[in-house]
Motif scaffolding. Structure first.
Motif, PDB file in Angstrom:
ATOM      1  N   ARG A 112       0.738  -1.018  -0.137  1.00  0.00           N
ATOM      2  CA  ARG A 112      -0.073  -0.101   0.032  1.00  0.00           C
ATOM      3  C   ARG A 112       0.836   1.337   0.003  1.00  0.00           C
ATOM      4  O   ARG A 112       0.529   2.257  -0.658  1.00  0.00           O
ATOM      5  CB  ARG A 112      -0.805  -0.072   1.218  1.00  0.00           C
ATOM      6  N   SER A 113       1.855   1.075   0.806  1.00  0.00           N
ATOM      7  CA  SER A 113       2.677   2.353   0.712  1.00  0.00           C
ATOM      8  C   SER A 113       3.379   2.984  -0.448  1.00  0.00           C
ATOM      9  O   SER A 113       3.543   4.156  -0.896  1.00  0.00           O
ATOM     10  CB  SER A 113       3.804   2.318   2.166  1.00  0.00           C
ATOM     11  N   GLN A 114       3.746   1.745  -1.201  1.00  0.00           N
ATOM     12  CA  GLN A 114       4.457   2.061  -2.684  1.00  0.00           C
ATOM     13  C   GLN A 114       3.338   2.722  -3.604  1.00  0.00           C
ATOM     14  O   GLN A 114       3.845   3.679  -4.108  1.00  0.00           O
ATOM     15  CB  GLN A 114       4.907   0.914  -3.211  1.00  0.00           C
ATOM     16  N   MET A 115       2.080   2.302  -3.380  1.00  0.00           N
ATOM     17  CA  MET A 115       1.204   2.831  -4.162  1.00  0.00           C
ATOM     18  C   MET A 115       0.864   4.291  -3.799  1.00  0.00           C
ATOM     19  O   MET A 115       0.614   5.023  -4.460  1.00  0.00           O
ATOM     20  CB  MET A 115      -0.136   2.064  -4.292  1.00  0.00           C
ATOM     21  N   GLU A 116       0.871   4.417  -2.394  1.00  0.00           N
ATOM     22  CA  GLU A 116       0.569   5.915  -1.949  1.00  0.00           C
ATOM     23  C   GLU A 116       1.810   6.927  -2.185  1.00  0.00           C
ATOM     24  O   GLU A 116       1.470   7.989  -2.703  1.00  0.00           O
ATOM     25  CB  GLU A 116       0.538   5.709  -0.531  1.00  0.00           C
ATOM     26  N   VAL A 117       2.888   6.212  -2.258  1.00  0.00           N
ATOM     27  CA  VAL A 117       4.177   7.189  -2.709  1.00  0.00           C
ATOM     28  C   VAL A 117       4.019   7.581  -3.997  1.00  0.00           C
ATOM     29  O   VAL A 117       4.180   8.763  -4.604  1.00  0.00           O
ATOM     30  CB  VAL A 117       5.432   6.446  -2.342  1.00  0.00           C
ATOM     31  N   SER A 118       3.681   6.658  -5.042  1.00  0.00           N
ATOM     32  CA  SER A 118       3.548   6.992  -6.349  1.00  0.00           C
ATOM     33  C   SER A 118       2.401   7.935  -6.886  1.00  0.00           C
ATOM     34  O   SER A 118       2.709   8.625  -7.646  1.00  0.00           O
ATOM     35  CB  SER A 118       3.339   5.535  -6.994  1.00  0.00           C
ATOM     36  N   ALA A 119       1.271   7.466  -6.055  1.00  0.00           N
ATOM     37  CA  ALA A 119       0.216   8.608  -6.213  1.00  0.00           C
ATOM     38  C   ALA A 119       0.500   9.983  -5.904  1.00  0.00           C
ATOM     39  O   ALA A 119       0.075  10.988  -6.467  1.00  0.00           O
ATOM     40  CB  ALA A 119      -0.967   8.014  -5.551  1.00  0.00           C
ATOM     41  N   SER A 120       1.052  10.020  -4.584  1.00  0.00           N
ATOM     42  CA  SER A 120       1.462  11.502  -4.176  1.00  0.00           C
ATOM     43  C   SER A 120       2.618  12.111  -5.160  1.00  0.00           C
ATOM     44  O   SER A 120       2.435  13.406  -5.409  1.00  0.00           O
ATOM     45  CB  SER A 120       2.228  11.268  -2.806  1.00  0.00           C
ATOM     46  N   ALA A 121       3.433  11.274  -5.627  1.00  0.00           N
ATOM     47  CA  ALA A 121       4.421  11.684  -6.495  1.00  0.00           C
ATOM     48  C   ALA A 121       3.896  12.392  -7.870  1.00  0.00           C
ATOM     49  O   ALA A 121       4.303  13.425  -8.378  1.00  0.00           O
ATOM     50  CB  ALA A 121       5.674  10.797  -6.847  1.00  0.00           C
ATOM     51  N   THR A 122       2.867  11.694  -8.472  1.00  0.00           N
ATOM     52  CA  THR A 122       2.246  12.070  -9.679  1.00  0.00           C
ATOM     53  C   THR A 122       1.447  13.213  -9.355  1.00  0.00           C
ATOM     54  O   THR A 122       1.470  14.285 -10.088  1.00  0.00           O
ATOM     55  CB  THR A 122       1.211  10.833 -10.216  1.00  0.00           C
ATOM     56  N   GLN A 123       0.874  13.441  -8.239  1.00  0.00           N
ATOM     57  CA  GLN A 123      -0.128  14.755  -7.780  1.00  0.00           C
ATOM     58  C   GLN A 123       0.864  15.741  -7.548  1.00  0.00           C
ATOM     59  O   GLN A 123       0.686  17.035  -8.143  1.00  0.00           O
ATOM     60  CB  GLN A 123      -0.756  14.237  -6.353  1.00  0.00           C
ATOM     61  N   SER A 124       2.143  15.444  -7.031  1.00  0.00           N
ATOM     62  CA  SER A 124       3.230  16.718  -6.831  1.00  0.00           C
ATOM     63  C   SER A 124       3.489  17.340  -8.367  1.00  0.00           C
ATOM     64  O   SER A 124       3.786  18.248  -8.589  1.00  0.00           O
ATOM     65  CB  SER A 124       4.352  16.122  -5.870  1.00  0.00           C
ATOM     66  N   PHE A 125       3.990  16.174  -9.034  1.00  0.00           N
ATOM     67  CA  PHE A 125       4.299  16.530 -10.511  1.00  0.00           C
ATOM     68  C   PHE A 125       3.475  17.402 -11.346  1.00  0.00           C
ATOM     69  O   PHE A 125       3.901  18.454 -11.923  1.00  0.00           O
ATOM     70  CB  PHE A 125       4.657  15.074 -11.303  1.00  0.00           C
ATOM     71  N   PHE A 126       2.361  17.081 -11.232  1.00  0.00           N
ATOM     72  CA  PHE A 126       1.289  17.961 -11.905  1.00  0.00           C
ATOM     73  C   PHE A 126       0.570  18.945 -11.271  1.00  0.00           C
ATOM     74  O   PHE A 126      -0.380  19.596 -11.763  1.00  0.00           O
ATOM     75  CB  PHE A 126       0.002  16.689 -12.510  1.00  0.00           C
ATOM     76  N   LYS A 127       0.784  19.056  -9.949  1.00  0.00           N
ATOM     77  CA  LYS A 127       0.149  19.900  -8.900  1.00  0.00           C
ATOM     78  C   LYS A 127      -1.383  19.819  -9.210  1.00  0.00           C
ATOM     79  O   LYS A 127      -2.202  20.681  -9.135  1.00  0.00           O
ATOM     80  CB  LYS A 127       0.554  21.388  -9.416  1.00  0.00           C
ATOM     81  N   ILE A 128      -1.750  18.408  -8.978  1.00  0.00           N
ATOM     82  CA  ILE A 128      -3.178  18.252  -8.943  1.00  0.00           C
ATOM     83  C   ILE A 128      -3.974  18.565  -7.751  1.00  0.00           C
ATOM     84  O   ILE A 128      -3.436  18.123  -6.678  1.00  0.00           O
ATOM     85  CB  ILE A 128      -3.349  16.731  -9.444  1.00  0.00           C
ATOM     86  N   GLU A 129      -5.144  19.324  -7.835  1.00  0.00           N
ATOM     87  CA  GLU A 129      -5.786  19.575  -6.636  1.00  0.00           C
ATOM     88  C   GLU A 129      -6.745  18.409  -6.109  1.00  0.00           C
ATOM     89  O   GLU A 129      -7.228  17.754  -6.948  1.00  0.00           O
ATOM     90  CB  GLU A 129      -6.512  20.914  -6.699  1.00  0.00           C
ATOM     91  N   LEU A 130      -7.007  18.634  -4.817  1.00  0.00           N
ATOM     92  CA  LEU A 130      -8.022  17.497  -4.225  1.00  0.00           C
ATOM     93  C   LEU A 130      -9.253  17.878  -4.747  1.00  0.00           C
ATOM     94  O   LEU A 130      -9.754  18.867  -5.178  1.00  0.00           O
ATOM     95  CB  LEU A 130      -8.122  17.463  -2.660  1.00  0.00           C
ATOM     96  N   GLY A 131     -10.273  16.661  -4.925  1.00  0.00           N
ATOM     97  CA  GLY A 131     -11.449  17.046  -5.477  1.00  0.00           C
ATOM     98  C   GLY A 131     -11.499  16.952  -7.046  1.00  0.00           C
ATOM     99  O   GLY A 131     -12.569  17.821  -7.503  1.00  0.00           O
ATOM    100  N   SER A 132     -10.343  16.796  -7.722  1.00  0.00           N
ATOM    101  CA  SER A 132     -10.473  16.703  -9.084  1.00  0.00           C
ATOM    102  C   SER A 132     -11.484  15.815  -9.725  1.00  0.00           C
ATOM    103  O   SER A 132     -11.858  14.878  -9.134  1.00  0.00           O
ATOM    104  CB  SER A 132      -9.196  16.709  -9.576  1.00  0.00           C
ATOM    105  N   LYS A 133     -11.735  15.824 -11.147  1.00  0.00           N
ATOM    106  CA  LYS A 133     -12.395  14.786 -11.727  1.00  0.00           C
ATOM    107  C   LYS A 133     -11.256  14.045 -12.762  1.00  0.00           C
ATOM    108  O   LYS A 133     -10.556  14.514 -13.423  1.00  0.00           O
ATOM    109  CB  LYS A 133     -13.511  15.550 -12.815  1.00  0.00           C
ATOM    110  N   ILE A 134     -11.566  12.851 -12.510  1.00  0.00           N
ATOM    111  CA  ILE A 134     -10.494  11.857 -13.369  1.00  0.00           C
ATOM    112  C   ILE A 134     -11.224  10.777 -14.052  1.00  0.00           C
ATOM    113  O   ILE A 134     -12.360  10.323 -13.701  1.00  0.00           O
ATOM    114  CB  ILE A 134      -9.451  11.298 -12.319  1.00  0.00           C
TER     115      ILE A 134
END
Length: 358
Positions: A63-85
């Motif tokens: 789980r921690s690997q997947m959380e780190v990956s999701a966080s890194a992508t969010q940081s790279f693109f500066k994606i806000e919470l509550g977005s539409k995917i």
């Protein structure tokens, strides 16, 4: 708090956590079963590698690997919470599962659709998405359809992975002014560790936060990433390092063809072939591979996915290639198959496809 949207049905994260969803079909049951496990705090997940370059194998991802990956992508693109995917990949593979994890970790509204060739066909032109991942075949199908082509720019950030995009596809993406990125990664790194903005034919990959890269003596890329289990993951990808944060991808070392002592990178050659193949056969899939040859050691052969086997067309293509390519780079034979063997994630399985003819 985010939600899941499927067939105009909305489900809150809390509903999924308790297993309370109304629609019952194989796709939604498998997809939301994973989400239920995630929302209930499951710590490990068993996944299967794609098998595009070898035998598929099962690996355990934390789980921690997947959380780190999701966080890194969010940081790279500066994606806000509550977005539409939009989730339109196979959710039984790592790419699809990571889209679900991103959505849940980002408190997003997660629009679900089965992994069809044209995933935008069920949405109207007013629907906008902040983030989406597709494989090249899906992007090609959307660009080929007038309605879908007009919807693609409604995706604020589109990432494309699972296989390299052809030079022709890259050109069409640029002409359509789509904000798209090619991904670099593998199941072992839990999705991508680098992204290349598609703004020119030569792609430059930039690594995600906290990822380190380098090369071995054969110029094969190694990766150190917090989302990978191994401290240093040695890949079989040949790259040109630009600096410690970016690189150009050349191709797979195991797809290198040694013909008469000349080393030929299959993917680099394929990038040149599309402009000669497409005018004759249309927008078809193809690849090159090395076939054992008594004189050359290996010879370059071309596989084209088409039902057309007209000798005249084949000779026309070979004549064109002989006049345009270097001697050893020119395919010595062309094999035609109505359908290539694919992996579960939609990649061409070169080895199994070529074994049909060799």
């Amino acid at each position: 708090m985010g939600s899941f949207i499927y067939n105009n049905q909305n489900y809150t994260f809390e509903q999924i956590k308790t297993g309370n969803w109304f629609v019952k079909d194989e796709y939604i049951d498998q997809t939301l079963a994973f989400c239920q496990d995630w929302l209930n705090g499951k710590e490990e997940f068993e996944l299967q590698t794609s098998g595009s370059t070898g035998t598929p194998k099962k690996i355990t991802i934390s789980r921690s690997q997947m959380e780190v990956s999701a966080s890194a992508t969010q940081s790279f693109f500066k994606i806000e919470l509550g977005s539409k995917i939009l989730v339109c990949l196979n959710t039984q593979m790592i790419g699809g599962k990571m889209m679900l994890v991103r959505g849940m970790n980002w408190d997003a509204d997660i629009y679900l659709t089965p992994p069809e060739m044209n995933p935008l066909q069920n949405f109207d032109k007013a629907q906008k998405f902040d983030f989406c991942a597709m494989v090249p075949l899906q992007v090609e199908a959307c660009l080929a359809d007038k309605d879908a082509r007009e919807k693609l720019p409604n995706i604020k950030i589109l990432i494309i992975g699972g296989a390299p995009s052809s030079a022709d596809l890259i050109d069409r993406i640029i002409q359509s002014e789509i904000n798209a990125y090619q991904t670099y990664g593998m199941t072992e790194t839990v999705s991508h560790v680098a992204l290349a903005k598609i703004e020119g034919i030569e792609l430059v990959y930039r690594i995600l936060p906290d990822v380190s890269i380098g090369t071995d003596h054969e110029n094969r890329l190694w990766v150190e990433a917090p989302m990978a289990k191994e401290k240093r993951l040695q890949t079989n990808d040949l790259v040109q390092l630009i600096d410690m944060h970016s690189f150009k991808w050349i191709g797979r070392a195991d797809f290198t063809i040694n013909s008469g002592g000349i080393k030929i990178q299959a993917e680099s050659l394929e990038a040149q072939l599309g402009k000669y193949i497409n005018p004759i056969y249309g927008d078809v899939s193809f690849f090159v591979i090395g076939q054992r040859d008594q004189k050359l050691g290996e010879k370059v052969v071309l596989f084209v996915e088409t039902s057309s086997k007209e000798e005249k067309k084949a000779q026309e293509l070979l004549t064109e290639l002989k006049g345009k390519l270097q001697k050893y780079h020119c395919p010595k034979n062309i094999y035609f198959l109505p359908e290539f063997v694919k992996t579960d994630s939609g990649k061409i399985n070169r080895t199994k496809t070529s074994q049909i003819c060799f």
